[in-house]
Design a protein around this motif. Structure first.
Motif, PDB file in Angstrom:
ATOM      1  N   LEU A   7       0.773  -1.262   0.010  1.00  0.00           N
ATOM      2  CA  LEU A   7      -0.018   0.156  -0.049  1.00  0.00           C
ATOM      3  C   LEU A   7       0.679   1.366   0.060  1.00  0.00           C
ATOM      4  O   LEU A   7       0.535   2.182  -0.705  1.00  0.00           O
ATOM      5  N   LYS A  10       2.162   1.764  -3.467  1.00  0.00           N
ATOM      6  CA  LYS A  10       1.083   2.177  -4.340  1.00  0.00           C
ATOM      7  C   LYS A  10       0.756   3.785  -4.145  1.00  0.00           C
ATOM      8  O   LYS A  10       0.703   4.561  -5.055  1.00  0.00           O
ATOM      9  N   LEU A  11       0.864   4.034  -2.728  1.00  0.00           N
ATOM     10  CA  LEU A  11       0.464   5.484  -2.525  1.00  0.00           C
ATOM     11  C   LEU A  11       1.814   6.535  -2.866  1.00  0.00           C
ATOM     12  O   LEU A  11       1.594   7.628  -3.540  1.00  0.00           O
ATOM     13  N   ASN A  14       1.288   6.867  -6.919  1.00  0.00           N
ATOM     14  CA  ASN A  14       0.419   7.749  -7.132  1.00  0.00           C
ATOM     15  C   ASN A  14       0.685   9.241  -6.774  1.00  0.00           C
ATOM     16  O   ASN A  14       0.172  10.111  -7.346  1.00  0.00           O
ATOM     17  N   ASN A  50      -4.015  10.612   0.221  1.00  0.00           N
ATOM     18  CA  ASN A  50      -3.504  10.129   1.433  1.00  0.00           C
ATOM     19  C   ASN A  50      -4.658   9.824   2.155  1.00  0.00           C
ATOM     20  O   ASN A  50      -4.607   8.633   2.901  1.00  0.00           O
ATOM     21  N   TYR A  52      -7.719   8.859   1.527  1.00  0.00           N
ATOM     22  CA  TYR A  52      -8.313   7.710   0.913  1.00  0.00           C
ATOM     23  C   TYR A  52      -7.657   6.525   1.318  1.00  0.00           C
ATOM     24  O   TYR A  52      -8.287   5.481   1.508  1.00  0.00           O
ATOM     25  N   TYR A  53      -6.381   6.347   0.971  1.00  0.00           N
ATOM     26  CA  TYR A  53      -5.504   5.171   1.196  1.00  0.00           C
ATOM     27  C   TYR A  53      -5.835   4.915   2.765  1.00  0.00           C
ATOM     28  O   TYR A  53      -5.816   3.575   3.075  1.00  0.00           O
ATOM     29  N   LYS A  56      -9.863   3.672   3.112  1.00  0.00           N
ATOM     30  CA  LYS A  56     -10.417   2.697   2.443  1.00  0.00           C
ATOM     31  C   LYS A  56      -9.799   1.406   2.826  1.00  0.00           C
ATOM     32  O   LYS A  56     -10.574   0.343   2.954  1.00  0.00           O
ATOM     33  N   TYR A  57      -8.466   1.285   3.389  1.00  0.00           N
ATOM     34  CA  TYR A  57      -7.896   0.089   3.718  1.00  0.00           C
ATOM     35  C   TYR A  57      -7.911  -0.216   5.128  1.00  0.00           C
ATOM     36  O   TYR A  57      -7.366  -1.137   5.910  1.00  0.00           O
ATOM     37  N   SER A  64      -0.790   3.067   9.322  1.00  0.00           N
ATOM     38  CA  SER A  64      -0.888   4.186   8.776  1.00  0.00           C
ATOM     39  C   SER A  64       0.319   4.775   8.776  1.00  0.00           C
ATOM     40  O   SER A  64       0.519   5.902   7.800  1.00  0.00           O
ATOM     41  N   GLY A  71       4.450   7.090   1.467  1.00  0.00           N
ATOM     42  CA  GLY A  71       3.768   7.793   0.644  1.00  0.00           C
ATOM     43  C   GLY A  71       4.304   9.193   0.347  1.00  0.00           C
ATOM     44  O   GLY A  71       4.403   9.818  -0.697  1.00  0.00           O
ATOM     45  N   VAL A 133      -3.456  10.120   6.265  1.00  0.00           N
ATOM     46  CA  VAL A 133      -3.483   8.884   6.233  1.00  0.00           C
ATOM     47  C   VAL A 133      -3.769   7.969   7.525  1.00  0.00           C
ATOM     48  O   VAL A 133      -4.681   7.239   7.837  1.00  0.00           O
TER      49      VAL A 133
END
Length: 151
Positions: A7, A10-11, A14, A50, A52-53, A56-57, A64, A71, A133
């Motif tokens: 994650l 990915k962050l 992005n 930030n 959202y991640y 969502k998870y 975090s 991120g 986050v």
């Protein structure tokens, strides 16, 4: 733990994509008041991804913090070079040029609020991104507990 690092990766990418797109956009189109809506959308998207991640998870606090730090890794990496240049050039304002890529999504807002970019702005943005986050993850955990109490 592997999921946390995935994650974070990915962050990171992005955030990198958002920074590159906004950097190219602001180099092609001059910053004017007519483009303020687009500039604000870049800044909102930069910050909301930030949140959202985390949301969502449903990340726990430790997760975090790791995902948020990964991120914001681009900002941490570029701020290191900015600090090195700042101390090597002895206080020159050109040291901020290393971090222009990371500051590009919020460039218009920082120019509007403070009138200039500084090394301090980089660290403020890094802390805000990590904090978003954490807030997203904690808010999701709180809502899950709240909704489970009503079932």
């Amino acid at each position: 733990m592997k999921n946390t690092f995935d994650l974070g990766e990915k962050l990171f990418f992005n955030t990198l994509i958002i920074c590159i797109i906004s950097f190219i956009y602001f180099k092609i189109i001059e910053i004017e008041s007519s483009n303020l809506i687009i500039e604000i959308l870049f800044a909102l998207f930069f910050f909301l991804i930030n949140f959202y991640y985390g949301y969502k998870y449903s990340l726990k606090l430790k997760e975090s913090l790791i995902v948020g730090s990964m991120g914001a890794g681009l900002g941490i990496f570029l701020s290191f070079f900015s600090l090195c240049a700042h101390f090597l050039i002895e206080g020159s304002n050109s040291s901020i040029l290393f971090s222009v890529l990371y500051l590009s999504p919020i460039q218009s807002i920082s120019n509007y609020l403070s009138g200039y970019n500084s090394i301090v702005n980089i660290f403020i943005i890094i802390i805000i991104n990590i904090f978003l986050v954490v807030i997203g993850g904690q808010l999701r955990n709180i809502t899950n507990k709240f909704l489970n109490n009503f079932k």
